[in-house]
Write an enzyme that holds these catalytic residues in place. Sequence first.
Site, PDB file in Angstrom:
ATOM      1  N   ASP A 268       1.024  -1.186   0.058  1.00 29.44           N
ATOM      2  CA  ASP A 268       0.074  -0.059   0.092  1.00 29.44           C
ATOM      3  C   ASP A 268       0.901   1.286  -0.100  1.00 29.44           C
ATOM      4  O   ASP A 268       2.018   1.239   0.445  1.00 29.44           O
ATOM      5  CB  ASP A 268      -1.076   0.040   1.319  1.00 29.44           C
ATOM      6  CG  ASP A 268      -0.387   0.024   2.524  1.00 29.44           C
ATOM      7  OD1 ASP A 268       0.677  -0.532   2.680  1.00 29.44           O
ATOM      8  OD2 ASP A 268      -0.637   0.992   3.440  1.00 29.44           O
TER       9      ASP A 268
ATOM     10  N   GLU B 227      -0.210  -1.264   5.686  1.00 32.08           N
ATOM     11  CA  GLU B 227       1.126  -0.914   6.505  1.00 32.08           C
ATOM     12  C   GLU B 227       1.014   0.733   6.932  1.00 32.08           C
ATOM     13  O   GLU B 227       1.046   0.952   8.087  1.00 32.08           O
ATOM     14  CB  GLU B 227       2.494  -1.296   5.897  1.00 32.08           C
ATOM     15  CG  GLU B 227       3.763  -1.158   6.822  1.00 32.08           C
ATOM     16  CD  GLU B 227       4.396   0.346   6.912  1.00 32.08           C
ATOM     17  OE1 GLU B 227       5.228   0.598   7.520  1.00 32.08           O
ATOM     18  OE2 GLU B 227       3.657   0.986   5.829  1.00 32.08           O
TER      19      GLU B 227
END
Length: 414
Positions: free
Chosen positions: A84, A179
């Site tokens: 991400d 994350e």
Amino acid sequence: MKNYNFTATERFLRYVQIDTQSDPHSEASPTTEKQKNLGKVLVEELQAMGIADAHLDDFGYVYATIPATTDKKVPVICFCSHMDTSPDCSGEGVKPIVHENYQGQDLVLPDDHSQIIRMADHVDLAAQIGNDIITASGTTLLGADNKAGVAEIMDAAHYLINNPQIKHGTIRILFTPDEEVGKGVNNVDMKKLGADFGYTIDGETLGAIENETFSADGVTIVIKGVSSHPGFAKGKMESAIKIAAEIVANLPTDTLSPETTEGKEGFIHPVEIKGIVEEATVSFIIRNHDEEKLKDHEDVLKAIADEVIKKYPFSTYEFKVQQQYRNFKKVLDQYPQIVEFALEAIKRSGVEPKLQSIRGGTDGSRLSYMGLPCPNIFAGEHAFHSKHEWVSVQDMNKAVETIVNLAQIWEEKS
């Protein structure tokens, strides 16, 4: 790896064009379904390499195994990066640009000429003369955090699969979602992962290995004010919005903030305010390398809130603390070989290693406390979470070498 035709850059240029921005307000897992779009691509590429067990699970995690090429009993090592990108800056429609043979000039980004990457502002560029620098085009972040790490692990896997003469133990690959919003390992299947030790590839400067992170808490202050029609509010209204603003305005201005601290100095940082007259919420992140000092920072914040609320006799507030992650140095110090082997792997790549702490956290912070001791190794990403984000082709290649060297060192030392 002499004469190896590195694939990290080619992979990276493709991966950053896939929007994988995570969402801090979503309760889904992953927080955005679009993160799986990159996961699917990675699984296809891993399977095309011959890694048959590569798969994407329902939570958006990619798992894969590179089988051992030795008869020795070697600890299972995991290499991990997150897919991400940060919600702080748009990751949609990324247009990566390769600036070949950088010579120290200002890099004016073509889609917004006000976005200029200058060496004076990015001192690490001084070490990049003659290298090839990748940036975005000026309207988005680049996504080097952490698609550089993803591309490097993929390239290292490609190299190891195609060079079975290199001796190494079983290697596990883990790519995580979310994350950037603090949920990167919430749904990792540790039993399925089955690794003994790990490395996140999510660091900044060439040669860096990080064995110390912040410890982190989140604090939420929920203020219950008194609403009234504004035309008839005298002596009645106590606006939760104004109370929230006053708490933030009373934070220390020359200490305990991100903009006034460095090194191992901690901070109190408001990250979101939302609400109406009747109720408002302020969210904070609290950071310090020393876990015990988190409580001190939280006491400072609570004292400010207590003092402000005294002025509003009919209003109340709740002060909620949530643990986010802890400094993984305490865990890593129990297994010194993990860091020692990484330092040696970096040296073997021809780079001077730098052991340091990070003013942040990684998936490894939490993985270390979940039974997978996991320091952080450089990926080459710089100015992350911004339109000025950049990475060097040559630094990415050195990260690939470091991963391959690590695989070999664990086999040699076992």
